[in-house]
Design an enzyme around this catalytic site. Structure first.
Site, PDB file in Angstrom:
ATOM      1  N   LYS A 130      -6.922 -71.812  62.100  1.00 38.59           N
ATOM      2  CA  LYS A 130      -7.468 -72.389  60.857  1.00 38.59           C
ATOM      3  C   LYS A 130      -6.594 -71.984  59.654  1.00 38.59           C
ATOM      4  O   LYS A 130      -6.217 -72.824  58.854  1.00 38.59           O
ATOM      5  CB  LYS A 130      -8.918 -71.912  60.621  1.00 38.59           C
ATOM      6  CG  LYS A 130      -9.861 -72.233  61.777  1.00 38.59           C
ATOM      7  CD  LYS A 130     -11.279 -71.768  61.503  1.00 38.59           C
ATOM      8  CE  LYS A 130     -11.467 -70.259  61.480  1.00 38.59           C
ATOM      9  NZ  LYS A 130     -11.179 -69.584  62.752  1.00 38.59           N
TER      10      LYS A 130
ATOM     11  N   ARG B 188     -20.595 -71.505  59.860  1.00 38.82           N
ATOM     12  CA  ARG B 188     -20.500 -70.856  61.163  1.00 38.82           C
ATOM     13  C   ARG B 188     -21.851 -70.726  61.839  1.00 38.82           C
ATOM     14  O   ARG B 188     -21.930 -70.190  62.941  1.00 38.82           O
ATOM     15  CB  ARG B 188     -19.881 -69.468  61.010  1.00 38.82           C
ATOM     16  CG  ARG B 188     -18.383 -69.502  61.016  1.00 38.82           C
ATOM     17  CD  ARG B 188     -17.862 -68.154  61.400  1.00 38.82           C
ATOM     18  NE  ARG B 188     -16.458 -68.235  61.686  1.00 38.82           N
ATOM     19  CZ  ARG B 188     -15.517 -67.820  60.840  1.00 38.82           C
ATOM     20  NH1 ARG B 188     -15.823 -67.307  59.681  1.00 38.82           N
ATOM     21  NH2 ARG B 188     -14.259 -67.902  61.174  1.00 38.82           N
TER      22      ARG B 188
ATOM     23  N   ARG C 159      -1.426 -60.886  66.104  1.00 44.56           N
ATOM     24  CA  ARG C 159      -1.335 -61.318  64.697  1.00 44.56           C
ATOM     25  C   ARG C 159      -0.983 -60.150  63.788  1.00 44.56           C
ATOM     26  O   ARG C 159      -1.510 -59.052  63.916  1.00 44.56           O
ATOM     27  CB  ARG C 159      -2.667 -61.933  64.258  1.00 44.56           C
ATOM     28  CG  ARG C 159      -2.668 -62.273  62.771  1.00 44.56           C
ATOM     29  CD  ARG C 159      -3.800 -63.181  62.378  1.00 44.56           C
ATOM     30  NE  ARG C 159      -5.102 -62.642  62.712  1.00 44.56           N
ATOM     31  CZ  ARG C 159      -6.228 -63.304  62.528  1.00 44.56           C
ATOM     32  NH1 ARG C 159      -6.197 -64.536  62.063  1.00 44.56           N
ATOM     33  NH2 ARG C 159      -7.377 -62.751  62.856  1.00 44.56           N
TER      34      ARG C 159
ATOM     35  N   ARG D 259      -5.324 -56.704  61.222  1.00 47.89           N
ATOM     36  CA  ARG D 259      -6.695 -56.742  60.703  1.00 47.89           C
ATOM     37  C   ARG D 259      -7.597 -55.834  61.532  1.00 47.89           C
ATOM     38  O   ARG D 259      -7.454 -55.756  62.744  1.00 47.89           O
ATOM     39  CB  ARG D 259      -7.229 -58.185  60.761  1.00 47.89           C
ATOM     40  CG  ARG D 259      -7.058 -58.930  59.461  1.00 47.89           C
ATOM     41  CD  ARG D 259      -7.351 -60.399  59.564  1.00 47.89           C
ATOM     42  NE  ARG D 259      -8.619 -60.753  60.177  1.00 47.89           N
ATOM     43  CZ  ARG D 259      -9.077 -61.998  60.233  1.00 47.89           C
ATOM     44  NH1 ARG D 259      -8.387 -62.995  59.713  1.00 47.89           N
ATOM     45  NH2 ARG D 259     -10.233 -62.255  60.821  1.00 47.89           N
TER      46      ARG D 259
ATOM     47  N   ARG E 214     -15.972 -60.972  68.926  1.00 49.95           N
ATOM     48  CA  ARG E 214     -15.949 -62.065  67.935  1.00 49.95           C
ATOM     49  C   ARG E 214     -15.929 -63.423  68.624  1.00 49.95           C
ATOM     50  O   ARG E 214     -16.647 -64.339  68.223  1.00 49.95           O
ATOM     51  CB  ARG E 214     -14.687 -61.961  67.069  1.00 49.95           C
ATOM     52  CG  ARG E 214     -14.787 -60.939  65.991  1.00 49.95           C
ATOM     53  CD  ARG E 214     -13.419 -60.621  65.434  1.00 49.95           C
ATOM     54  NE  ARG E 214     -12.761 -61.709  64.763  1.00 49.95           N
ATOM     55  CZ  ARG E 214     -11.436 -61.808  64.641  1.00 49.95           C
ATOM     56  NH1 ARG E 214     -10.650 -60.888  65.170  1.00 49.95           N
ATOM     57  NH2 ARG E 214     -10.909 -62.805  63.999  1.00 49.95           N
TER      58      ARG E 214
END
Ligand code: AP5
Ligand code: MG
Length: 217
Positions: free
Chosen positions: A13, A89, A128, A162, A173
């Site tokens: 996203k 969400r 990431r 993160r 998640r």
């Protein structure tokens, strides 16, 4: 142009939002980015959101809905339209968004769902890295900075992982959101707004599929 960009954690996203905002003057509103900034600034919102985001849980609907409602009222959104990234969400958020837009005499033009297999998502999130200076996001293998250890956007040299991308948080998640996303997709399908795009090709290939959708709006 008013669009929603949906997808499970790591679907792309944020990555696709960067591409879209280069070509379309739409206002990018990412609830996750807003929470992370508030946490960094230690605002009341940040203090409230931290325990949820750090553990990969959803921030309660009343907090998130209030935040988006206020943001959508602002002048830049009225002028350029919005691209919501990571909101709604929950079905409750989707309904609250419909009510808000109705009261603003606005509506959604398209909902783009970036579809990626959960196993691929785990690999993406664990690799990431984020620029500590401007927040640009990269992947150590699939989307590294052009010059090693140097941010393409701002030239900074410090990158971090993160908190919710630590391996023990990633699976939680994905599992949590796999459940909550299904009724939202059904909701937008019913409204005739849903466009599913495979997110398992290269970043550029995914973007050209998204452009196909946007060019018809
Ligand atoms: P948020 O920041 O929205 O996190 P998320 O949904 O978990 O999504 P990500 O940002 O992790 O993934 P992305 O889809 O943006 O992927 P990216 O482009 O970075 O939310 C964080 C937290 O805030 C939530 O857990 C929750 O606590 C809270 N929150 C936010 N919104 C909320 C809401 N509405 N309600 C309640 N709580 C909320 O890509 C991932 C990686 O893959 C990158 O390394 C990238 O380089 C790489 N990549 C991207 N595309 C490709 C590709 N095509 N091929 C190969 N690699 C790729
Ligand atoms: Mg993101």
């Amino acid at each position: 142009m008013n669009i929603l960009l949906m997808g499970l954690p790591g679907a792309g996203k944020g990555t696709q939002s960067e591409q879209i905002t280069q070509d379309y003057p739409v206002v990018h509103i990412a609830t996750g980015d807003i929470f992370r900034q508030a946490i960094k600034d230690e605002t009341p919102l940040g203090l409230e959101a931290k325990s949820y985001t750090d553990n990969g849980n959803l921030v309660p609907d009343e907090i998130t809905n209030g935040l988006v409602k206020e943001r959508l009222k602002q002048d830049d959104v009225k002028e350029y339209g919005f691209m919501l990234d990571g909101y709604p969400r929950t079905l409750q958020q989707a309904r609250a968004l419909s009510d808000n837009l109705e009261s603003l005499d606005s509506s959604i033009d398209a909902v783009i769902y970036i579809d990626v297999d959960p196993e691929v998502l785990k690999e993406r999130l664990s690799g990431r890295i984020i620029c500590g200076s401007c927040g640009a996001s990269y992947h150590k293998i699939y989307n590294p900075p052009k010059v090693e250890n140097t941010c393409d956007s701002c030239g900074a040299h410090d990158f971090y992982q993160r908190e919710d991308d630590k391996p023990e948080k990633v699976a939680h998640r994905i599992n949590l959101q796999m459940e909550s996303i299904q009724p939202i997709l059904a909701y937008y399908e019913e409204l005739g707004l849903l466009h599913r795009v495979s997110g398992e090709n290269s970043i550029d290939q995914v973007y050209s599929k998204i452009q196909e959708v946007l060019s018809k709006l």
